[in-house]
Design a protein around this motif. Structure first.
Motif, short mmCIF file in Angstrom:
data_model
loop_
_atom_site.label_atom_id
_atom_site.label_comp_id
_atom_site.label_asym_id
_atom_site.label_seq_id
_atom_site.Cartn_x
_atom_site.Cartn_y
_atom_site.Cartn_z
N SER A 62 12.16 7.13 11.20
CA SER A 62 12.51 7.84 9.97
C SER A 62 13.47 8.96 10.36
N ILE A 63 14.62 9.00 9.70
CA ILE A 63 15.69 9.92 10.12
C ILE A 63 16.08 10.84 8.97
N ASN A 64 16.10 12.15 9.24
CA ASN A 64 16.50 13.11 8.20
C ASN A 64 18.01 13.09 8.01
N VAL A 65 18.41 13.02 6.76
CA VAL A 65 19.83 12.98 6.45
C VAL A 65 20.13 14.10 5.44
N SER A 66 21.16 14.86 5.73
CA SER A 66 21.51 15.95 4.83
C SER A 66 22.35 15.42 3.65
N GLY A 109 19.73 -3.12 3.94
CA GLY A 109 18.36 -3.33 4.41
C GLY A 109 17.66 -2.05 4.81
N VAL A 110 18.41 -0.93 4.77
CA VAL A 110 17.84 0.37 5.14
C VAL A 110 16.95 0.87 4.00
N LYS A 111 15.82 1.53 4.35
CA LYS A 111 14.93 2.08 3.32
C LYS A 111 15.23 3.57 3.11
N VAL A 112 14.95 4.01 1.91
CA VAL A 112 15.24 5.41 1.58
C VAL A 112 13.96 6.15 1.17
N SER A 113 13.76 7.34 1.75
CA SER A 113 12.59 8.17 1.41
C SER A 113 13.05 9.47 0.77
N ILE A 114 12.20 10.00 -0.10
CA ILE A 114 12.42 11.35 -0.62
C ILE A 114 11.51 12.28 0.17
N ASP A 115 12.13 13.26 0.85
CA ASP A 115 11.40 14.19 1.72
C ASP A 115 10.97 15.43 0.92
N ASP A 116 9.94 16.10 1.38
CA ASP A 116 9.46 17.36 0.77
C ASP A 116 9.31 17.22 -0.74
N PHE A 117 8.77 16.09 -1.17
CA PHE A 117 8.68 15.81 -2.60
C PHE A 117 7.80 16.84 -3.31
N GLY A 118 8.27 17.27 -4.48
CA GLY A 118 7.48 18.18 -5.32
C GLY A 118 7.95 19.61 -5.28
N ASN A 169 12.12 3.88 -1.63
CA ASN A 169 11.09 3.08 -1.01
C ASN A 169 9.85 3.88 -0.64
N LEU A 170 10.08 5.17 -0.32
CA LEU A 170 8.97 6.02 0.12
C LEU A 170 9.12 7.41 -0.46
N TYR A 185 13.92 -1.41 9.77
CA TYR A 185 13.03 -0.45 10.43
C TYR A 185 13.54 0.98 10.33
N VAL A 186 14.62 1.15 9.57
CA VAL A 186 15.20 2.49 9.45
C VAL A 186 14.89 3.08 8.07
N TYR A 187 14.30 4.28 8.08
CA TYR A 187 14.02 5.01 6.84
C TYR A 187 14.87 6.27 6.84
N LEU A 188 15.69 6.43 5.83
CA LEU A 188 16.50 7.64 5.75
C LEU A 188 15.83 8.62 4.81
#
Ligand code: C2E
Ligand code: MG
Ligand code: MG
Length: 337
Positions: free
Chosen positions: A179-183, A237-246, A261-262, A209-212
């Motif tokens: 899982s990689i943080n992206v600005s 095929g890359v998955k995308v996550s929302i970080d620090d949600f809320g 995706n996450l 296997y990559v989550y951004l």
């Protein structure tokens, strides 16, 4: 400029000047107004010669203009320290990659149901001489001065290479992702998908296997462009996550459109899960069912929190109670255990 005045008198005088300058002019039936921000430095507390005195007043003015324009800003030693620190970090950050001062550490994210490691989150570390500078301090400087594009590309490549290495250690680690943080600034780059593609092909890592991880601040940008970018990444095929949600600007309709995706629930809610955090986690779990995303709880620090999260059917856990971020050399033995 102003002799024998104390701070209060100077501020009053400066405010009078601003008010006077800010009065609108009427020209050919058009109202035109200009504004002013004033910076102040004192002799002899701040500087002992006029060149430096003006420089510091200028510094105070620019700082004030960024925060609250059209007001008066006074130089202080704290401000002087902050600015010197920012300038130092900014200039040293330019060569941080070449000087091999940056490295990644990896914090496990575990799958509650399978009781196994789902992925590792890559977290950036900067060793500047004998100081470890916290990412919360230097990432925003790198964003402000544009270095985040280069650093972010480096992070992507390093993290993919590392993931490929741990996957290659043993067939049973083959599905452990990264899982990689992206600005947001990286996401706004037109060739961002190409940068991700290059990291994938150079490492040989499978895109699945990559989550951004992107923060909710993307919802405050040009959503049309963001939407295209996220869709293009997901097509690869890359998955995308929302970080620090809320904590930020999420809009439920945009979450639906983006089909993330996450979702990673911010640690502040997990830390108060035994009081009012539970209702938030519960609500997110309900939305997750409808919008088809999986949920990660960040910042799990106690067995009680873990128990609660398990009962709320959260999918994945991350936090000091499970493991602190690891150096790459320690990943193998962690996975083995
Ligand atoms: P984040 O992406 O939300 O990362 C999680 C942060 O929480 C990490 O801090 C991690 O060490 C910390 N953490 C994990 N478990 C716990 C816990 O149980 N309790 C507490 N109190 N903290 C926990 P870290 O490494 O200092 O990173 C801070 C932030 O810096 C990250 O927050 C992320 O926003 C940013 N960051 C780190 N690496 C990168 C990067 O490569 N690129 C970008 N753009 N941002 C990064
Ligand atoms: Mg993160
Ligand atoms: Mg986070």
């Amino acid at each position: 400029m102003l002799a024998d005045m104390d701070e209060a008198q100077v501020v009053e005088k400066a405010q009078t000047i601003i008010d006077s300058i800010s009065k609108p002019f009427e020209i050919d039936a058009n109202k035109i107004s200009i504004g002013a921000t004033i910076g102040v430095a004192f002799y002899p507390q701040h500087a002992r010669d006029e060149v430096e005195l003006i420089q510091l007043a200028d510094t105070a003015m620019y700082h004030q203009k960024k925060r609250t324009p059209s007001t008066v800003g006074i130089f202080s030693d704290v401000l002087g320290y902050q600015i010197a620190r920012e300038q130092k970090l900014k200039s040293r950050l330019n060569d941080a990659i070449e000087n091999e001062e940056l490295r990644l550490v990896y914090q496990p994210i575990i799958d509650i149901k399978k009781q196994s490691v789902f992925a590792f989150e890559a977290l950036l570390r900067w060793q500047l001489d004998d100081e470890a500078v916290a990412p919360d301090e230097f990432i925003c400087i790198a964003e402000q001065y544009g270095q985040i594009r280069k650093i972010g590309a480096w992070v992507l490549k390093e993290a993919c290479l590392a993931a490929k290495r741990w996957q290659n250690r043993h067939p049973k680690f083959l599905n452990v992702g990264v899982s990689i943080n992206v600005s947001v600034i990286q996401m706004q780059e037109v060739n961002f998908t190409r940068i991700v593609q290059e990291a994938l092909s150079e490492s040989g890592l499978h895109a699945g296997y990559v989550y951004l991880e992107i923060t909710e601040s993307i919802f405050a940008t040009d959503m049309e462009k963001m939407f295209q970018q996220v869709t293009a990444l997901q097509k690869m095929g890359v998955k995308v996550s929302i970080d620090d949600f809320g904590t930020g600007y999420s809009s439920l309709s945009m979450m639906q459109d983006l089909a993330v995706n996450l979702v990673k629930i911010d640690q502040s809610f997990i830390h108060k899960i035994e009081s009012n955090g539970q209702s938030i986690v519960n609500a997110v779990m309900n939305i997750a069912d409808g919008l088809h995303f999986k949920v990660v709880a960040e910042g799990v620090e106690t067995p009680k929190q873990l128990e609660k999260l398990e009962s709320l059917r959260v999918n994945y856990l991350q936090g000091f109670y499970i493991a602190k971020p690891l150096e790459e050399k320690d990943i193998s033995s962690y996975l083995d255990s």
